[in-house]
Design a protein around this motif. Structure first.
Motif, PDB file in Angstrom:
ATOM      1  N   LYS A 260      91.262   2.588  20.948  1.00 33.60           N
ATOM      2  CA  LYS A 260      89.862   3.345  20.946  1.00 33.60           C
ATOM      3  C   LYS A 260      89.345   3.747  22.176  1.00 33.60           C
ATOM      4  N   MET A 261      89.415   2.888  23.177  1.00 35.79           N
ATOM      5  CA  MET A 261      88.864   3.137  24.462  1.00 35.79           C
ATOM      6  C   MET A 261      89.575   4.610  25.055  1.00 35.79           C
ATOM      7  N   LYS A 262      90.641   4.945  24.502  1.00 37.55           N
ATOM      8  CA  LYS A 262      91.286   6.180  25.136  1.00 37.55           C
ATOM      9  C   LYS A 262      90.435   7.426  25.180  1.00 37.55           C
ATOM     10  N   LYS A 263      89.793   7.438  24.089  1.00 38.67           N
ATOM     11  CA  LYS A 263      89.095   8.933  23.899  1.00 38.67           C
ATOM     12  C   LYS A 263      87.949   8.906  24.861  1.00 38.67           C
ATOM     13  N   TYR A 264      87.443   7.566  25.328  1.00 35.20           N
ATOM     14  CA  TYR A 264      86.392   7.705  26.328  1.00 35.20           C
ATOM     15  C   TYR A 264      86.709   7.862  27.639  1.00 35.20           C
ATOM     16  N   ILE A 265      88.062   7.019  27.807  1.00 36.68           N
ATOM     17  CA  ILE A 265      88.549   7.110  29.147  1.00 36.68           C
ATOM     18  C   ILE A 265      89.240   8.754  29.709  1.00 36.68           C
ATOM     19  N   ASP A 266      89.481   9.203  28.754  1.00 35.52           N
ATOM     20  CA  ASP A 266      90.296  10.633  28.730  1.00 35.52           C
ATOM     21  C   ASP A 266      89.031  11.474  28.757  1.00 35.52           C
ATOM     22  N   ASN A 267      87.938  11.144  28.538  1.00 38.09           N
ATOM     23  CA  ASN A 267      86.651  12.363  28.596  1.00 38.09           C
ATOM     24  C   ASN A 267      86.456  12.270  30.187  1.00 38.09           C
ATOM     25  N   PRO A 268      86.485  13.736  30.544  1.00 37.80           N
ATOM     26  CA  PRO A 268      86.339  13.883  32.048  1.00 37.80           C
ATOM     27  C   PRO A 268      84.931  13.751  32.512  1.00 37.80           C
ATOM     28  N   LYS A 269      84.042  13.406  31.706  1.00 37.13           N
ATOM     29  CA  LYS A 269      82.387  13.047  32.133  1.00 37.13           C
ATOM     30  C   LYS A 269      82.430  11.568  32.129  1.00 37.13           C
ATOM     31  N   PHE A 270      83.197  11.033  31.643  1.00 38.66           N
ATOM     32  CA  PHE A 270      83.114   9.451  31.734  1.00 38.66           C
ATOM     33  C   PHE A 270      83.510   8.769  33.223  1.00 38.66           C
ATOM     34  N   THR A 271      82.918   9.200  33.989  1.00 39.39           N
ATOM     35  CA  THR A 271      82.905   8.640  35.147  1.00 39.39           C
ATOM     36  C   THR A 271      81.733   8.253  35.928  1.00 39.39           C
ATOM     37  N   PRO A 272      81.533   7.258  36.627  1.00 43.30           N
ATOM     38  CA  PRO A 272      80.487   6.433  37.266  1.00 43.30           C
ATOM     39  C   PRO A 272      79.596   7.639  37.907  1.00 43.30           C
ATOM     40  N   GLU A 273      80.304   8.800  38.666  1.00 48.38           N
ATOM     41  CA  GLU A 273      79.304   9.780  39.366  1.00 48.38           C
ATOM     42  C   GLU A 273      78.572  10.422  38.439  1.00 48.38           C
ATOM     43  N   ILE A 274      79.252  10.938  37.516  1.00 45.45           N
ATOM     44  CA  ILE A 274      78.590  12.014  36.337  1.00 45.45           C
ATOM     45  C   ILE A 274      77.721  11.251  35.486  1.00 45.45           C
ATOM     46  N   VAL A 275      77.857   9.956  35.220  1.00 37.83           N
ATOM     47  CA  VAL A 275      77.048   9.285  34.260  1.00 37.83           C
ATOM     48  C   VAL A 275      75.784   8.936  35.244  1.00 37.83           C
ATOM     49  N   ALA A 276      75.921   8.410  36.540  1.00 36.28           N
ATOM     50  CA  ALA A 276      74.928   8.260  37.456  1.00 36.28           C
ATOM     51  C   ALA A 276      73.841   9.341  37.452  1.00 36.28           C
ATOM     52  N   LYS A 277      74.181  10.726  37.226  1.00 36.84           N
ATOM     53  CA  LYS A 277      73.245  11.617  37.090  1.00 36.84           C
ATOM     54  C   LYS A 277      72.325  11.564  36.122  1.00 36.84           C
ATOM     55  N   THR A 278      72.644  11.006  34.863  1.00 40.19           N
ATOM     56  CA  THR A 278      71.766  10.639  33.848  1.00 40.19           C
ATOM     57  C   THR A 278      71.130   9.405  33.778  1.00 40.19           C
ATOM     58  N   SER A 279      71.706   8.183  34.245  1.00 43.38           N
ATOM     59  CA  SER A 279      71.149   6.920  34.385  1.00 43.38           C
ATOM     60  C   SER A 279      72.046   5.992  35.175  1.00 43.38           C
ATOM     61  N   GLN A 280      71.225   5.288  36.401  1.00 45.61           N
ATOM     62  CA  GLN A 280      71.791   4.629  37.142  1.00 45.61           C
ATOM     63  C   GLN A 280      72.344   3.211  36.415  1.00 45.61           C
ATOM     64  N   ALA A 281      71.490   2.905  35.341  1.00 45.33           N
ATOM     65  CA  ALA A 281      71.826   1.698  34.502  1.00 45.33           C
ATOM     66  C   ALA A 281      73.174   1.933  34.015  1.00 45.33           C
ATOM     67  N   CYS A 282      73.397   3.188  33.348  1.00 50.16           N
ATOM     68  CA  CYS A 282      74.759   3.235  32.624  1.00 50.16           C
ATOM     69  C   CYS A 282      75.587   3.597  33.509  1.00 50.16           C
ATOM     70  N   LYS A 283      75.462   3.780  34.631  1.00 50.76           N
ATOM     71  CA  LYS A 283      76.615   3.987  35.915  1.00 50.76           C
ATOM     72  C   LYS A 283      77.331   2.827  35.796  1.00 50.76           C
ATOM     73  N   SER A 284      76.678   1.639  36.139  1.00 49.39           N
ATOM     74  CA  SER A 284      77.026   0.271  36.374  1.00 49.39           C
ATOM     75  C   SER A 284      77.839  -0.225  34.913  1.00 49.39           C
ATOM     76  N   LEU A 285      77.337   0.365  33.714  1.00 53.64           N
ATOM     77  CA  LEU A 285      77.987  -0.068  32.515  1.00 53.64           C
ATOM     78  C   LEU A 285      79.095   0.968  32.266  1.00 53.64           C
ATOM     79  N   CYS A 286      79.335   1.971  32.771  1.00 51.72           N
ATOM     80  CA  CYS A 286      80.460   2.846  32.735  1.00 51.72           C
ATOM     81  C   CYS A 286      81.591   2.089  33.929  1.00 51.72           C
TER      82      CYS A 286
END
Length: 731
Positions: A260-286
């Motif tokens: 199930k995690m594969k689709k998230y891991i394969d998502n090119p946007k699912f990286t701490p750097e990209i997520v950090a642009k939206t939310s610092q808290a979500c960066k840590s969760l990513c």
């Protein structure tokens, strides 16, 4: 102007007694009760000498004076001689007593050692058997231990190999885990940085941004919940949300969850750097979600390896457990061997100690045999010597007093008067209760056989009076002035001191003071010949020994100059006057000694002259024999002194000192050879003496003739003949 005042008045008896009491007040004589007796005896000596001097003048018309100075000289001489003689006797007794003690101890030790040696033999045999038995047991147990040790060594090698394999598996698994652990640790660190306010910030969204929703869906998938915003929001509202993430069991992530995690891991946007642009808290969760996914994949790969590692560890534990049992068994065997080894070594040491004791005891018995062989015959003589020394020490107070009186007073008297004086003094000592020896004589107290033999070798006549005179010359505190009409003393002194560079002077010599001065500086003896009835006043500092210390130097004033005084300096004076009249001022400065020839002394001299003329071979043989006998006796005395000195200085058990025993044995062998030689020489001397005695009547008649001729001078001074002239005419 026709009279001379005599200032030499006699002291009263009370004054003499008082002076003696003052001198002896602080002196230790061994018994305070004897001090008054000694004081009384000093007075008796002085007064009896005064009376004898009067008798001497009345019968022989020879003058001799005693003064208070003579009395003081008696007391000082007595104190010096008593101290010296007592020390000499105690030292000699201690040496002989120590030698005797060593011999007695050796006798006791010999019997004890024989018993010990007999008792040690069966003990040593038994100990040898015990040692052999222990050696056999030790060899058997050592062989068993070697077999066990071989097995243990094989097992230890296998265990080491198994441990190496296990370690390799563990390292391989750890390397795989090490790939995922850094990311996981970084994610956990990021989670630690989050707090409730960061989570609340995410929850406020009614419609969250895309990447926020994606990250939370991935988190919900990992937590096993529905991946939608409502579930995510509700989960984030739980108070322990962050704690759930931190304590999440990463080792138990299911494979379906990973899919199930594969689709998230394969998502090119699912990286701490990209997520950090939206939310610092979500960066840590990513970061956390990606790390958990990576860890689960790695863990799934490592799991078979970990299972193999577990199995390898279990097998290694079994191997090590079995190895430990064998090692414990080996340790037990080795402990027994060590115990046996200690027992064996202890037994060997005891055996060696017993063998050493036996060897030492045997060696001691051997050395004891040598010692008793060397010194066994000395035991009786040394025992008698100790008794004799004790007797002499007990009598030393009275003996030395009589000897000091002889040195101080009776030198000017002839033989008969001397004997009478000494006899009176001894009788008076016994009356006063002062201990004196039965065979008391000046020669026995102050001389020894070695010295007398040396004096005789140097030309001193062998009669008793001449020997007494030699004692007076060598033992007096004042320089000797010898009445020597026959030149006997002169010849003796010349021969005696020749090796020391004797200087011979006369008062008529122009440079006699210069010669005397040089002799005093370098310590050579001086003989002043042909002294008259007066002495040169310039000699007074020498006669009275008026030395003083200045600047650390011992000096004496001679004339107008101070010169160094050597303590080895000796001064002798002789006069050819047959009957000199020495006034008291001379008598108090010197020791007057009457060296006038005696009838027996002259008889021996004339006998030698007659035999030398009639049987020159016999006289030459006798002289050689006497020289050899004296030499051998001196060597014998030297050996005995050496033996006693070695025994006195020895420490511990004398039987352990092999060098000492050998030295004593060698010395005694030499002593035995000399003793045999002496016996043979003395037998030969007795034969020669028997042959010489055939001419004794001629010598006796010659001696009688000389004294008859010498007495002619009493008829008229014209009839005076020297002994030298008479001897020439007689021969």
């Amino acid at each position: 102007n026709c009279c001379t005042i005599d200032w030499f008045t006699e002291w009263p008896r009370e004054a003499l007694l008082s002076v003696a009491q003052t001198f002896f007040e602080e002196v230790d004589l061994g018994d305070d009760s004897i001090k008054p007796k000694i004081c009384e005896m000093c007075v008796e000596v002085h007064t009896s000498t005064v009376g004898m001097a009067d008798k001497f003048f009345n019968e022989l018309r020879r003058r001799y004076y005693t003064t208070p100075t003579s009395y003081l000289e008696l007391i000082n001489l007595y104190l010096d001689m008593l101290k010296t003689k007592r020390k000499q006797l105690v030292s000699a007794k201690d040496r002989v007593a120590n030698g005797l003690k060593k011999l007695l101890e050796t006798n006791d030790l010999v019997s004890t050692m024989k018993v010990e040696l007999t008792a040690l033999e069966p003990v040593l045999k038994e100990k040898s058997e015990q040692t052999q038995q222990l050696m056999g047991r030790l060899q058997v147990d050592q062989a068993k231990a070697d077999e066990v040790r071989k097995v243990v060594m094989v097992d230890e090698a296998a265990a080491k190999e198994k441990a190496a394999e296990t370690e390799a598996i563990a390292n391989d698994a750890q390397r795989d885990l090490d790939e995922a652990l850094p990311a996981l640790q970084a994610a956990n660190k990021a989670l630690d940085a989050l707090d409730k306010s960061d989570i609340s910030e995410i929850r406020v969204f009614n419609k969250p941004p895309e990447m926020v929703a994606v990250v939370l869906e991935a988190v919900m998938v990992l937590l096993g919940k529905r991946p939608d915003w409502a579930t995510s929001k509700a989960t984030m509202g739980e108070t322990n949300f962050l704690q759930q993430l931190i304590t999440f069991e990463k080792d138990n992530i299911l494979e379906s969850t990973t899919k199930k995690m594969k689709k998230y891991i394969d998502n090119p946007k699912f990286t701490p750097e990209i997520v950090a642009k939206t939310s610092q808290a979500c960066k840590s969760l990513c970061m956390w979600a990606r790390a958990c996914d990576l860890y689960s994949k790695v863990y799934r790969t490592v799991e078979p390896k970990r299972n193999r590692l577990k199995a390898a560890k279990e097998e290694l534990e079994k191997t090590q457990s079995a190895l430990k049992e064998k090692q414990d068994a080996l340790a037990e065997v080795e402990g027994k061997i060590a115990h046996l080894q200690n027992m064996y070594e202890k037994s060997v040491n005891e055996k060696e100690s017993l063998a050493h004791n036996m060897a030492q005891t045997s060696a001691r018995l051997g050395r004891a045999g040598k010692l008793m062989s060397a010194l066994g015959d000395e035991q009786v003589r040394w025992d008698e010597s100790v008794t004799s020394f004790n007797r002499e020490i007990g009598n030393v107070v009275g003996d030395v007093l009589v000897a000091a009186a002889c040195v101080a007073y009776y030198g000017a008297f002839t033989s008969d008067y001397r004997q009478e004086l000494v006899g009176n003094w001894i009788d008076r000592c016994r009356e006063l209760g002062i201990p004196v020896s039965d065979d008391l004589s000046l020669v026995k107290i102050l001389a020894n056989a070695y010295e007398i033999r040396q004096w005789n070798t140097d030309g001193l006549p062998r009669d008793n009076v001449s020997t007494e005179n030699a004692v007076l010359v060598t033992r007096g505190r004042r320089w000797p002035l010898m009445i020597d009409p026959q030149d006997q003393a002169n010849r003796w002194i010349r021969q005696k001191e020749s090796s020391k560079g004797l200087k011979v002077i006369k008062l008529t010599d122009p440079n006699y003071l210069r010669t005397l001065e040089n002799a005093i500086r370098i310590g050579t003896p001086v003989l002043l010949e042909e002294v008259g009835e007066t002495l040169d006043p310039s000699l007074e500092p020498v006669l009275l020994r008026q030395t003083f210390i200045q600047g650390g130097r011992l000096l004496i004033r001679l004339g107008d100059s101070d010169i160094d005084y050597d303590k080895n300096f000796q001064f002798y004076m002789t006069t050819k006057l047959a009957n000199p009249h020495y006034l008291p001022e001379v008598s108090i400065k010197v020791t007057i000694i009457n060296f006038t020839v005696t009838k027996s002394g002259l008889e021996d001299q004339l006998l030698s002259d007659v035999v030398r003329l009639e049987r020159p071979d016999l006289e030459e043989q006798r002289n050689t024999l006497i020289t050899n006998i004296n030499k051998d006796k001196n060597q014998l005395k030297s050996i005995e002194d050496k033996i006693l000195r070695l025994l006195f200085n020895s420490e511990g058990n004398i039987l352990d000192d092999e060098v000492l025993i050998e030295t004593l044995n060698s010395s005694k062998v030499t002593s035995g050879e000399i003793t045999r030689r002496l016996i043979e020489a003395e037998e030969t001397e007795a034969k020669i003496s028997t042959a010489r005695e055939k001419y004794r009547t001629v010598a006796t008649r010659g001696s009688l003739m000389y004294f008859v001729v010498a007495n002619l001078a009493e008829i008229d001074p014209m009839y005076q003949y020297s002994l030298k002239y008479f001897t020439q005419r007689f021969v």
